[in-house]
Design a protein around this motif. Structure first.
Motif, PDB file in Angstrom:
ATOM      1  N   TRP A  44       0.834  -1.205   0.000  1.00 36.48           N
ATOM      2  CA  TRP A  44       0.000   0.000   0.000  1.00 36.48           C
ATOM      3  C   TRP A  44       0.867   1.252   0.000  1.00 36.48           C
ATOM      4  O   TRP A  44       1.824   1.358   0.769  1.00 36.48           O
ATOM      5  CB  TRP A  44      -0.906  -0.031   1.230  1.00 36.48           C
ATOM      6  N   ALA A  45       0.558   2.173  -0.896  1.00 31.92           N
ATOM      7  CA  ALA A  45       1.204   3.480  -1.029  1.00 31.92           C
ATOM      8  C   ALA A  45       2.627   3.397  -1.568  1.00 31.92           C
ATOM      9  O   ALA A  45       3.279   4.422  -1.743  1.00 31.92           O
ATOM     10  CB  ALA A  45       1.186   4.255   0.286  1.00 31.92           C
ATOM     11  N   ALA A  46       3.120   2.201  -1.870  1.00 33.40           N
ATOM     12  CA  ALA A  46       4.471   2.046  -2.403  1.00 33.40           C
ATOM     13  C   ALA A  46       4.416   2.060  -3.934  1.00 33.40           C
ATOM     14  O   ALA A  46       3.502   2.619  -4.540  1.00 33.40           O
ATOM     15  CB  ALA A  46       5.104   0.768  -1.865  1.00 33.40           C
ATOM     16  N   SER A  47       5.390   1.468  -4.576  1.00 31.84           N
ATOM     17  CA  SER A  47       5.447   1.376  -6.026  1.00 31.84           C
ATOM     18  C   SER A  47       6.459   0.318  -6.410  1.00 31.84           C
ATOM     19  O   SER A  47       7.150  -0.245  -5.549  1.00 31.84           O
ATOM     20  CB  SER A  47       5.833   2.726  -6.657  1.00 31.84           C
ATOM     21  N   ARG A  48       6.574   0.057  -7.684  1.00 30.46           N
ATOM     22  CA  ARG A  48       7.470  -1.011  -8.118  1.00 30.46           C
ATOM     23  C   ARG A  48       8.937  -0.698  -7.851  1.00 30.46           C
ATOM     24  O   ARG A  48       9.756  -1.627  -7.793  1.00 30.46           O
ATOM     25  CB  ARG A  48       7.253  -1.318  -9.604  1.00 30.46           C
ATOM     26  N   ILE A  49       9.307   0.575  -7.646  1.00 33.43           N
ATOM     27  CA  ILE A  49      10.724   0.865  -7.423  1.00 33.43           C
ATOM     28  C   ILE A  49      11.232   0.258  -6.114  1.00 33.43           C
ATOM     29  O   ILE A  49      12.437   0.069  -5.944  1.00 33.43           O
ATOM     30  CB  ILE A  49      11.030   2.378  -7.454  1.00 33.43           C
ATOM     31  N   PHE A  50      10.315  -0.095  -5.210  1.00 30.46           N
ATOM     32  CA  PHE A  50      10.733  -0.742  -3.971  1.00 30.46           C
ATOM     33  C   PHE A  50      11.288  -2.142  -4.222  1.00 30.46           C
ATOM     34  O   PHE A  50      11.889  -2.737  -3.330  1.00 30.46           O
ATOM     35  CB  PHE A  50       9.575  -0.804  -2.987  1.00 30.46           C
ATOM     36  N   PHE A  51      11.084  -2.665  -5.433  1.00 25.92           N
ATOM     37  CA  PHE A  51      11.612  -3.969  -5.799  1.00 25.92           C
ATOM     38  C   PHE A  51      12.828  -3.874  -6.708  1.00 25.92           C
ATOM     39  O   PHE A  51      13.283  -4.892  -7.236  1.00 25.92           O
ATOM     40  CB  PHE A  51      10.534  -4.810  -6.489  1.00 25.92           C
ATOM     41  N   ASP A  52      13.378  -2.689  -6.902  1.00 23.83           N
ATOM     42  CA  ASP A  52      14.517  -2.559  -7.801  1.00 23.83           C
ATOM     43  C   ASP A  52      15.691  -3.434  -7.376  1.00 23.83           C
ATOM     44  O   ASP A  52      16.352  -4.066  -8.202  1.00 23.83           O
ATOM     45  CB  ASP A  52      14.977  -1.095  -7.880  1.00 23.83           C
ATOM     46  N   GLY A  53      15.972  -3.453  -6.075  1.00 20.55           N
ATOM     47  CA  GLY A  53      17.073  -4.277  -5.594  1.00 20.55           C
ATOM     48  C   GLY A  53      16.819  -5.756  -5.814  1.00 20.55           C
ATOM     49  O   GLY A  53      17.734  -6.509  -6.166  1.00 20.55           O
ATOM     50  N   LEU A  54      15.584  -6.206  -5.614  1.00 20.61           N
ATOM     51  CA  LEU A  54      15.235  -7.607  -5.839  1.00 20.61           C
ATOM     52  C   LEU A  54      15.352  -7.941  -7.319  1.00 20.61           C
ATOM     53  O   LEU A  54      15.833  -9.018  -7.692  1.00 20.61           O
ATOM     54  CB  LEU A  54      13.831  -7.883  -5.316  1.00 20.61           C
ATOM     55  N   SER A  55      14.929  -7.019  -8.174  1.00 23.31           N
ATOM     56  CA  SER A  55      15.053  -7.220  -9.618  1.00 23.31           C
ATOM     57  C   SER A  55      16.505  -7.436 -10.014  1.00 23.31           C
ATOM     58  O   SER A  55      16.839  -8.352 -10.771  1.00 23.31           O
ATOM     59  CB  SER A  55      14.479  -6.001 -10.357  1.00 23.31           C
ATOM     60  N   GLY A  56      17.391  -6.584  -9.493  1.00 26.22           N
ATOM     61  CA  GLY A  56      18.796  -6.711  -9.830  1.00 26.22           C
ATOM     62  C   GLY A  56      19.403  -8.027  -9.391  1.00 26.22           C
ATOM     63  O   GLY A  56      20.318  -8.545 -10.034  1.00 26.22           O
ATOM     64  N   ARG A  57      18.872  -8.594  -8.313  1.00 28.01           N
ATOM     65  CA  ARG A  57      19.434  -9.835  -7.786  1.00 28.01           C
ATOM     66  C   ARG A  57      18.813 -11.072  -8.408  1.00 28.01           C
ATOM     67  O   ARG A  57      19.403 -12.158  -8.331  1.00 28.01           O
ATOM     68  CB  ARG A  57      19.270  -9.864  -6.262  1.00 28.01           C
ATOM     69  N   LEU A  58      17.633 -10.962  -9.008  1.00 26.69           N
ATOM     70  CA  LEU A  58      16.954 -12.135  -9.554  1.00 26.69           C
ATOM     71  C   LEU A  58      16.929 -12.181 -11.072  1.00 26.69           C
ATOM     72  O   LEU A  58      16.546 -13.203 -11.645  1.00 26.69           O
ATOM     73  CB  LEU A  58      15.509 -12.204  -9.034  1.00 26.69           C
ATOM     74  N   SER A  59      17.296 -11.083 -11.733  1.00 24.39           N
ATOM     75  CA  SER A  59      17.139 -11.051 -13.194  1.00 24.39           C
ATOM     76  C   SER A  59      18.182 -11.892 -13.922  1.00 24.39           C
ATOM     77  O   SER A  59      18.111 -12.037 -15.140  1.00 24.39           O
ATOM     78  CB  SER A  59      17.162  -9.606 -13.703  1.00 24.39           C
ATOM     79  N   ALA A  71      -3.268   3.737  -9.130  1.00 25.70           N
ATOM     80  CA  ALA A  71      -3.121   4.858  -8.194  1.00 25.70           C
ATOM     81  C   ALA A  71      -1.788   4.839  -7.452  1.00 25.70           C
ATOM     82  O   ALA A  71      -1.610   5.551  -6.473  1.00 25.70           O
ATOM     83  CB  ALA A  71      -4.281   4.926  -7.199  1.00 25.70           C
ATOM     84  N   HIS A  72      -0.844   4.026  -7.928  1.00 23.22           N
ATOM     85  CA  HIS A  72       0.486   3.950  -7.342  1.00 23.22           C
ATOM     86  C   HIS A  72       1.528   4.154  -8.432  1.00 23.22           C
ATOM     87  O   HIS A  72       1.321   3.762  -9.589  1.00 23.22           O
ATOM     88  CB  HIS A  72       0.730   2.587  -6.687  1.00 23.22           C
ATOM     89  N   GLY A  73       2.673   4.721  -8.042  1.00 19.72           N
ATOM     90  CA  GLY A  73       3.751   4.887  -8.993  1.00 19.72           C
ATOM     91  C   GLY A  73       3.319   5.682 -10.214  1.00 19.72           C
ATOM     92  O   GLY A  73       2.753   6.762 -10.089  1.00 19.72           O
ATOM     93  N   THR A  74       3.555   5.122 -11.390  1.00 23.33           N
ATOM     94  CA  THR A  74       3.216   5.819 -12.631  1.00 23.33           C
ATOM     95  C   THR A  74       1.906   5.336 -13.243  1.00 23.33           C
ATOM     96  O   THR A  74       1.567   5.735 -14.363  1.00 23.33           O
ATOM     97  CB  THR A  74       4.350   5.652 -13.661  1.00 23.33           C
TER      98      THR A  74
END
Length: 304
Positions: A44-59, A71-74
């Protein structure tokens, strides 16, 4: 220092995409890597950028995807009611439009509520496994339920919180955001806490109040026993949102659930212990894809 943008610093490019939801609203999502899909749904109230670190480690080895919920992020609010049900249907739209399958779904906080609702409303056919990060099936407490928010929040408290959200969203976000983290993290990772607070403050208070009201009305307890997917319950031992009893309830109620406890984390283990959380998701996803999950509860603890 903890950094919600750590994958960008590591130079891992993220593809950005959009799907058009049923009311014409464009839903933005990030997409990195190739392989089996790990799809992360923010809180709630967050956005996908809060997962940027996880993305970098799992991609490396996985296709890591994360949408901005309505209604969140972009992603704009659009014309539909701002409810958990709408967000769940949006997530189903994204998955079907992109023809995703065998997904390991990661739901952080409200993201887990959205995932449960989507599975309840649309079925689990495209989902291979689910990671529940620090969430309860019912956030409000009453005489018959004490495993909601650790603050003891009841219906009247939620109503007061909604009034505060509408009256002064920036002030509410500044109070709420630091509590996502363990107390020592607030001190040792002040820059990340400030960044998270700034990101949450960008939301619209009326929209967040409407979504909060819907989340407070949810009770997913009856649905849990019907979710027969493999589930990893990820709990922050220092969480001020939900206690360990809530995670134990999930593990006991979901037919096929394991627990991993992140000993130095609060409500956001993927930010507070990013390497350990990424390893846990990676291990779970590989086991799910290999069909190696068994119907038993195995409790573990990650302390480093």
């Amino acid at each position: 220092m903890l950094d919600i943008h750590s994958d960008r610093a590591a130079g891992r490019p993220e593809r950005e995409g959009q799907v058009i939801l049923r009311d014409g609203t464009p839903m933005s999502y990030g997409d990195a890597g190739t392989g089996p899909v790990v799809l992360a749904v923010h809180g709630w109230a967050a956005s996908r950028i809060f997962f940027d670190g996880l993305s970098g480690r799992l991609s490396d080895g996985f296709r890591f995807m994360a949408p901005d919920l309505r209604a969140h992020g972009t992603t704009p609010a659009g014309q539909l009611p701002l409810s958990i049900e709408t967000l769940a249907d949006d997530l189903a739209d994204l998955i079907e439009t992109l023809d995703l399958s065998r997904i390991v779904l990661v739901g952080w906080s409200m993201g887990a509520m959205v995932a449960w609702s989507m599975i309840d409303r649309h079925g689990p056919d495209r989902i291979a496994g689910l990671v529940v990060e620090d969430m309860t099936p019912r956030i409000l407490n009453d005489a018959d339920w004490s495993l909601g928010m650790s603050s003891g929040m009841k219906a009247k408290d939620s109503a007061r919180a909604i009034d505060l959200m509408r009256a002064d969203w920036s002030g509410y976000a500044a109070t709420f955001a630091p509590r996502m983290f363990a107390r020592d993290r607030r001190r040792d990772a002040a820059d990340m806490v400030a960044e998270a607070t700034a990101e949450l403050s960008r939301r619209n208070g009326d929209a967040m109040a409407e979504i909060w009201g819907s989340m407070a009305a949810q009770d997913m307890r009856a649905a849990l026993s019907g979710i027969t997917l493999p589930v990893l319950v990820a709990h922050g031992a220092r969480s001020e949102a939900y206690g360990p009893e809530t995670s134990r309830y999930l593990a006991d109620t979901l037919p096929q659930a394991d627990i991993e406890t992140f000993a130095r984390s609060g409500h956001a283990p993927h930010l507070e212990q990013p390497e350990e959380f990424a390893h846990a998701v990676q291990t779970f996803a590989r086991r799910v894809q290999a069909g190696a999950i068994h119907q038993q509860n195995i409790e573990g603890s990650i302390s480093s």
